[in-house]
Structure formats: structure tokens, C-alpha cells
Motif scaffolding. Structure first.
Motif, PDB file in Angstrom:
ATOM      1  N   TYR A  14       0.824  -1.218   0.000  1.00 14.82           N
ATOM      2  CA  TYR A  14       0.000   0.000   0.000  1.00 14.82           C
ATOM      3  C   TYR A  14       0.859   1.270   0.000  1.00 14.82           C
ATOM      4  N   PHE A  15       2.158   1.123   0.232  1.00 17.52           N
ATOM      5  CA  PHE A  15       3.026   2.284   0.458  1.00 17.52           C
ATOM      6  C   PHE A  15       4.004   2.509  -0.686  1.00 17.52           C
ATOM      7  N   GLY A  16       4.532   3.711  -0.748  1.00 16.64           N
ATOM      8  CA  GLY A  16       5.532   4.029  -1.759  1.00 16.64           C
ATOM      9  C   GLY A  16       6.352   5.230  -1.338  1.00 16.64           C
TER      10      GLY A  16
ATOM     11  N   LYS B  25       0.268   5.032  -0.731  1.00 17.32           N
ATOM     12  CA  LYS B  25      -0.016   5.241  -2.157  1.00 17.32           C
ATOM     13  C   LYS B  25      -1.426   4.763  -2.507  1.00 17.32           C
ATOM     14  N   PHE B  26      -1.785   3.584  -1.995  1.00 16.14           N
ATOM     15  CA  PHE B  26      -3.114   3.010  -2.242  1.00 16.14           C
ATOM     16  C   PHE B  26      -3.873   2.964  -0.910  1.00 16.14           C
ATOM     17  N   TYR B  27      -4.943   3.759  -0.820  1.00 15.93           N
ATOM     18  CA  TYR B  27      -5.699   3.848   0.435  1.00 15.93           C
ATOM     19  C   TYR B  27      -6.716   2.702   0.501  1.00 15.93           C
ATOM     20  N   VAL B  28      -6.532   1.831   1.440  1.00 19.27           N
ATOM     21  CA  VAL B  28      -7.416   0.673   1.594  1.00 19.27           C
ATOM     22  C   VAL B  28      -8.862   1.144   1.778  1.00 19.27           C
TER      23      VAL B  28
ATOM     24  N   THR C  27      -5.380  -1.649 -11.570  1.00 18.71           N
ATOM     25  CA  THR C  27      -4.718  -2.957 -11.412  1.00 18.71           C
ATOM     26  C   THR C  27      -4.699  -3.371  -9.947  1.00 18.71           C
ATOM     27  N   PHE C  28      -4.317  -2.452  -9.062  1.00 16.52           N
ATOM     28  CA  PHE C  28      -4.165  -2.785  -7.642  1.00 16.52           C
ATOM     29  C   PHE C  28      -5.485  -3.222  -7.016  1.00 16.52           C
ATOM     30  N   PHE C  29      -6.552  -2.469  -7.282  1.00 19.58           N
ATOM     31  CA  PHE C  29      -7.816  -2.735  -6.584  1.00 19.58           C
ATOM     32  C   PHE C  29      -8.765  -3.673  -7.338  1.00 19.58           C
TER      33      PHE C  29
END
Length: 304
Positions: A23-25, A59-62, A257-259
Motif C-alpha cells: 500500500y506504500f511508496g 499510495k493506495f488507500y485501503v 490494477t491494484f484494486f
């Protein structure tokens, strides 16, 4: 600086002892700020430096904090969202901000104690831009209601309330619509959202978007046409520059892609054609959650 950015990311995750790391970057200073691409060398990406300055961020908020298996990961999310409110990136009305801030106080100070927490005990804390004494009093009142919550409880409740905010986890990009009105395009776990003056005007879910493309400073999304649709299914937006088009396209590919996908698409298969060869190379949320189920739960203590 000649190493691949993945090496630096690995060092950071190792230093922080982060397990749910997808989730981080790392962001670096550019206009606008950009995410470090793990597959490229640092030297190739960073035009400002040495010294090179990086910011460790979510980077990607759950979409739901209960998906995170580790309390330690939730703590990092809590820190990020708290900072998003303080910097004005996450916009919320004062009553919402006061409630969220009161959970942060509970996490840090524990139960409200009238002997210890006299009037003005929150003077040293800054939660929101342009904070007032009246706001601090609201936070103190709400803090009294959280008796018995551990720091982990308070942080979970903080994130559970924050995830409902319209601007939660939105990656914003400045644009203009076809009427030349200033808007912001927000990329989220659910799709592409149009904001005007921080108010949500429209949402295009990933399920409805067939294709994303850009040409010079114009960014296009093509929507799946339904049987009864009378509206045009190709919608265009004017961006600040070709580079900002490219950044928005990249963010769309990464979030989609991620979600949405179980595994990233192979090089030959592209769901979104975005006028560049960019593909997201990291793991998806599905992969990270599946690995979490297989991993043995370790109850670790950490200092906040």
C-alpha cells in the motif's frame, strides 16, 4: 543513485519492519510530486538532487481498514490520514474533523481525566489548518466519549470514520472540463471521480470505463455503452500539460490494477490502452490480502 528504486524501497520497508508493504511508496519532489518507479534507476527519475529527498507515504488507500491484518499497518495509515487532514489534502467539515481529532487524542493520551486534562490541554496539538480554540473545545468534548478505547481501538475507529469521507484516498489531478470550467479528477479504488471546489460532481466506476487514452493535453475516458444510453460514451478533459496527462493515466492504470485485478496483466494484455507502454509492476491488493491469510499472525509490540 544508479541502483533500481526497488532496492531503496526494500531498505525502507526493512527499516520500518513493514509486512503489508504494497500500500506504500516513496514520492520525490517534482512538479507535481511523483511516485518512485521501482523498476527504474533513481538517477533516471529524480531530476532534483543530489541530495535526493523522498517522502514515505500511503499510495493506495485501503477501502476498509479491517482488510489490513496488522495493527502496525493500520497505525501507519492512521498517521498518513491524520497528516492529510492537517495539510488540507483530506477536506472534511469541522464536526467530522473534530470527531477524527478526538480519536487521535484518545490514541495518544488515553482516557479523558478531569484531573490531568484541564481547560486548554489540547493547546499544543494541531489537527487542522487554521485551528481555533472553539475547535479544540469540540475535540475535548468528543474525547470524553471514548473512555476505554485502547490506542489500537481509537486508530481503527478513526480510519473507519475517515474512509467514509468523499475525499478519502483520492489522488487529485487539476483539469478543465469541455466548458473550460476548473475541475479536479480524482483517482480512487472505485474509479475516476470529478470534483469541483472539493464537491463530488460525477463518478465513473472502473467497471464502466472501457478505455483510457490521451493526446497532447487532452485526456479521454471511453465508457461502456448501455442499451438505453443516449449520452456520448467518450468524455474528454483538458489537462495542464502532456506530462500531467501521462501522470493521470499512470495513476489510473495503477489504481485499476491494484484494486480490481487479482494479478497484474501480462505485458501483452492491456485492459486500458493509455497511449504509453506503462504497466503496474507491483502486487495487487488481492495478492497482498491472500498472502496475509497465509502468514502466521505475529502479535508484535511497537512504540507509537
Amino acid at each position: 543513485k544508479r541502483g533500481k528504486a526497488q532496492q531503496l524501497l526494500d531498505k525502507v520497508f526493512e527499516h520500518l519492519e513493514l509486512v503489508e508493504k504494497d500500500y506504500f511508496g516513496l514520492q520525490y519532489v517534482d512538479i507535481p510530486q511523483r511516485w518512485l518507479d521501482p523498476l527504474k534507476t533513481i538517477k533516471k527519475q529524480c531530476r532534483i538532487g543530489p541530495p535526493f529527498v523522498f517522502y514515505f507515504r500511503v499510495k493506495f488507500y485501503v477501502s476498509d481498514p479491517s482488510k489490513l491484518s496488522e495493527e502496525y499497518t493500520r497505525y501507519h495509515f492512521f498517521l498518513q490520514v491524520k497528516k492529510d487532514i492537517l495539510t488540507g489534502k483530506l477536506v472534511c467539515v469541522p464536526s467530522q474533523a473534530a470527531l477524527l481529532s478526538s480519536y487521535a487524542v484518545q490514541s495518544e493520551l488515553g482516557d479523558y481525566n478531569p484531573d490531568e486534562h484541564k481547560e486548554g490541554y489540547l493547546m499544543g496539538y494541531v489537527f487542522v489548518p487554521n485551528q481555533t480554540e472553539d475547535f479544540e473545545r469540540q475535540v475535548a468534548e468528543k474525547h470524553k466519549q471514548h473512555r476505554g478505547q485502547t490506542p489500537a481501538d481509537a486508530e481503527y475507529n478513526f480510519l473507519d470514520k475517515a474512509k467514509r469521507l468523499e475525499m478519502y484516498g483520492v489522488d487529485l489531478h487539476n483539469a478543465r472540463d469541455q466548458s473550460n470550467i476548473e475541475i479536479q479528477l480524482g483517482v480512487t479504488s472505485a474509479g475516476l471521480v470529478v470534483f469541483q471546489n472539493n464537491v463530488k460532481m460525477n463518478t465513473f466506476s472502473w467497471a464502466k470505463i472501457v478505455k483510457i487514452s490521451f493526446k497532447r493535453k487532452q485526456f479521454f475516458i471511453q465508457l461502456r455503452r448501455e442499451a438505453n444510453d443516449t449520452v456520448e460514451n467518450l468524455i474528454g478533459f483538458n489537462m495542464v500539460s502532456y506530462r500531467s496527462c501521462k501522470n493521470l493515466g499512470k495513476s489510473c492504470v495503477e489504481h485499476h490494477t491494484f484494486f480490481r485485478l487479482h494479478i497484474p496483466n501480462p505485458a501483452t494484455k492491456k485492459i486500458f490502452s493509455i497511449g504509453s507502454k506503462f504497466r503496474y509492476s507491483g502486487r495487487t491488493e488481492y495478492q497482498t490480502l491472500e498472502e496475509g491469510k497465509r502468514r502466521m499472525k505475529i502479535d508484535r509490540t511497537f512504540s507509537r
